[in-house]
Scaffold this motif. Structure first.
Motif, PDB file in Angstrom:
ATOM      1  N   PRO A   1     -17.765 -10.204  11.406  1.00 16.08           N
ATOM      2  CA  PRO A   1     -16.586 -10.609  10.890  1.00 16.08           C
ATOM      3  C   PRO A   1     -16.381 -10.238   9.480  1.00 16.08           C
ATOM      4  O   PRO A   1     -17.277 -10.101   8.561  1.00 16.08           O
ATOM      5  CB  PRO A   1     -16.476 -11.940  10.753  1.00 16.08           C
ATOM      6  CG  PRO A   1     -17.898 -12.468  11.090  1.00 16.08           C
ATOM      7  CD  PRO A   1     -18.502 -11.102  11.753  1.00 16.08           C
ATOM      8  N   GLU A   2     -15.198  -9.934   8.871  1.00 15.91           N
ATOM      9  CA  GLU A   2     -15.093  -9.450   7.383  1.00 15.91           C
ATOM     10  C   GLU A   2     -14.081 -10.693   6.816  1.00 15.91           C
ATOM     11  O   GLU A   2     -13.216 -11.420   7.239  1.00 15.91           O
ATOM     12  CB  GLU A   2     -13.939  -8.312   7.545  1.00 15.91           C
ATOM     13  CG  GLU A   2     -14.699  -7.065   7.890  1.00 15.91           C
ATOM     14  CD  GLU A   2     -15.475  -6.630   6.948  1.00 15.91           C
ATOM     15  OE1 GLU A   2     -15.522  -7.071   5.696  1.00 15.91           O
ATOM     16  OE2 GLU A   2     -16.421  -5.902   7.312  1.00 15.91           O
ATOM     17  N   PHE A   3     -14.727 -11.203   5.909  1.00 20.43           N
ATOM     18  CA  PHE A   3     -13.962 -12.343   4.983  1.00 20.43           C
ATOM     19  C   PHE A   3     -14.093 -11.813   3.451  1.00 20.43           C
ATOM     20  O   PHE A   3     -14.803 -10.795   2.954  1.00 20.43           O
ATOM     21  CB  PHE A   3     -15.179 -13.425   4.937  1.00 20.43           C
ATOM     22  CG  PHE A   3     -15.114 -14.107   6.207  1.00 20.43           C
ATOM     23  CD1 PHE A   3     -14.173 -14.754   6.993  1.00 20.43           C
ATOM     24  CD2 PHE A   3     -16.120 -13.828   7.072  1.00 20.43           C
ATOM     25  CE1 PHE A   3     -14.467 -15.152   8.340  1.00 20.43           C
ATOM     26  CE2 PHE A   3     -16.423 -14.277   8.481  1.00 20.43           C
ATOM     27  CZ  PHE A   3     -15.654 -15.012   8.942  1.00 20.43           C
ATOM     28  N   SER A   4     -13.177 -12.376   2.549  1.00 19.57           N
ATOM     29  CA  SER A   4     -13.050 -12.267   1.450  1.00 19.57           C
ATOM     30  C   SER A   4     -12.816 -13.560   0.520  1.00 19.57           C
ATOM     31  O   SER A   4     -12.598 -14.267   1.143  1.00 19.57           O
ATOM     32  CB  SER A   4     -11.880 -11.274   1.170  1.00 19.57           C
ATOM     33  OG  SER A   4     -10.797 -11.664   1.543  1.00 19.57           O
TER      34      SER A   4
ATOM     35  N   LYS B   1     -13.768 -17.521   0.541  1.00 27.40           N
ATOM     36  CA  LYS B   1     -14.805 -17.921   1.906  1.00 27.40           C
ATOM     37  C   LYS B   1     -15.956 -17.143   1.979  1.00 27.40           C
ATOM     38  O   LYS B   1     -17.145 -17.406   2.445  1.00 27.40           O
ATOM     39  CB  LYS B   1     -13.692 -17.731   3.092  1.00 27.40           C
ATOM     40  CG  LYS B   1     -14.234 -17.962   4.385  1.00 27.40           C
ATOM     41  CD  LYS B   1     -13.116 -17.949   5.522  1.00 27.40           C
ATOM     42  CE  LYS B   1     -13.673 -18.440   6.836  1.00 27.40           C
ATOM     43  NZ  LYS B   1     -12.825 -18.489   8.010  1.00 27.40           N
ATOM     44  N   ARG B   2     -15.776 -15.634   1.629  1.00 24.91           N
ATOM     45  CA  ARG B   2     -16.923 -14.875   1.489  1.00 24.91           C
ATOM     46  C   ARG B   2     -17.843 -15.150   0.649  1.00 24.91           C
ATOM     47  O   ARG B   2     -19.130 -15.246   0.825  1.00 24.91           O
ATOM     48  CB  ARG B   2     -16.402 -13.427   1.055  1.00 24.91           C
ATOM     49  CG  ARG B   2     -17.671 -12.386   1.131  1.00 24.91           C
ATOM     50  CD  ARG B   2     -17.353 -10.966   0.771  1.00 24.91           C
ATOM     51  NE  ARG B   2     -18.241 -10.116   0.830  1.00 24.91           N
ATOM     52  CZ  ARG B   2     -18.802  -9.535   1.842  1.00 24.91           C
ATOM     53  NH1 ARG B   2     -18.018  -9.754   3.031  1.00 24.91           N
ATOM     54  NH2 ARG B   2     -19.713  -8.653   1.675  1.00 24.91           N
TER      55      ARG B   2
ATOM     56  N   LEU C   1     -19.561 -18.423   2.328  1.00 24.05           N
ATOM     57  CA  LEU C   1     -20.769 -17.875   3.521  1.00 24.05           C
ATOM     58  C   LEU C   1     -21.962 -17.077   2.749  1.00 24.05           C
ATOM     59  O   LEU C   1     -22.857 -17.185   3.146  1.00 24.05           O
ATOM     60  CB  LEU C   1     -20.051 -16.839   4.240  1.00 24.05           C
ATOM     61  CG  LEU C   1     -18.893 -17.764   5.203  1.00 24.05           C
ATOM     62  CD1 LEU C   1     -18.210 -16.575   5.874  1.00 24.05           C
ATOM     63  CD2 LEU C   1     -19.515 -18.411   6.221  1.00 24.05           C
TER      64      LEU C   1
END
Length: 295
Positions: A92-95, A98-99, A102
């Motif tokens: 999954p790609e987050f930015s 949120k990234r 994580l």
């Protein structure tokens, strides 16, 4: 509780009895060769793969027939999934925030990525083992014994490939083994064994060690060509663990031996990124171009 144990015991006893000869004949004194397969307690860090385990009851066999003599002769090739395959599972790609959160929670750590990858790899294994085609193609009844034997076979194929990556592959193999062990505990419990569960698990672990050592020995340069078929017969096809292969089953056993050799070589040709991410697939046995239907 006792009645459930009695109903399940014959199935598990059959599995153990049919594998005992392999373990006693094949297990070497030195087991450091498979040090990453140690029987650690199930790690709380490893999330169990989502599986739909079946009870050890015999299912009705499909009427599908195949020409086994025509199967698994093609040249081995990479099992990596194509970039546009619907079976692929991407990270999954987050930015943004949120990234960052994580990352602080170690979601992107090497261990977390390995655990997620090992879960996907295990799903690939059980997808091949739990579905009807493999039983239909090789003329097997779906019982606890055959499912467990096929599960061990495909675990061995993947662990054998991971060993080619050295220490990194060994560490990944440990995560995979812990997921397998947790799933196996659930399968045994669903089979009705709740009493003496620890004993069953220890016995099944011994069978696992014996099987992988026997399979490895059958693929060494010193091994005879028939050795792999003989091991497959004793481990999977034989109901009593006998060494004498039944003539009626010989075509199925030889076909499985070709399947195993092809899958082993194909996994070696599969790049490590596809292995670690689980973005590979065993040769499909349903509607496969390798399968020629007989009307």
């Amino acid at each position: 509780m006792l009645s459930r144990l009695r109903s399940a015991a014959p199935h598990l006893s059959s599995a153990l009895a049919s594998q005992t000869n392999i373990f006693s004949k094949s297990t070497p004194k030195e087991t450091t060769y498979y040090c990453f397969l140690s029987a650690n307690a199930f790690s709380s860090k490893v999330a169990p793969a989502s599986v739909d385990s079946s009870p050890p009851t015999i299912s009705k066999k499909s009427e599908v027939k195949v020409n086994l003599n025509a199967m698994f002769w093609s040249k081995p090739c990479s099992l990596a999934l194509a970039k546009d395959s619907p079976l692929r599972i991407e990270e999954p790609e987050f930015s943004g925030m949120k990234r960052l959160m994580l990352k602080l929670l170690l979601f992107y750590s090497k261990q977390s990525k390995s655990i997620r990858g090992a879960n996907i790899v295990y799903k690939r294994i059980i997808s091949q083992v739990d579905k009807p085609p493999i039983y239909d193609v090789f003329n097997l009844e779906k019982t606890f014994k055959t499912t467990y034997s096929l599960l061990m076979l495909h675990m061995w194929l993947v662990l054998r490939r991971l060993k080619e990556e050295g220490k990194e592959g060994t560490e990944f193999g440990q995560y995979l083994y812990e997921i397998y062990n947790h799933d196996l505990e659930l399968r045994v419990s669903k089979a009705g064994v709740n009493l003496l569960l620890i004993k069953w698990m220890k016995d099944l672990e011994k069978i696992f060690y014996g099987n992988i050592v026997a399979y490895d020995a059958a693929l060494t340069q010193e091994a005879k060509h028939q050795d792999l078929a003989n091991v497959l017969w004793r481990n999977i096809f034989s109901e009593d663990g006998s060494d004498s292969m039944k003539e009626a089953a010989s075509i199925s056993v030889q076909a499985m031996a070709r399947y195993v050799r092809r899958e082993s070589t194909s996994l070696s040709l599969t790049e490590k990124e596809a292995i670690y991410s689980g973005n590979f697939s065993f040769t499909p046995l349903a509607s496969s171009p390798l399968t020629k239907m007989v009307k």
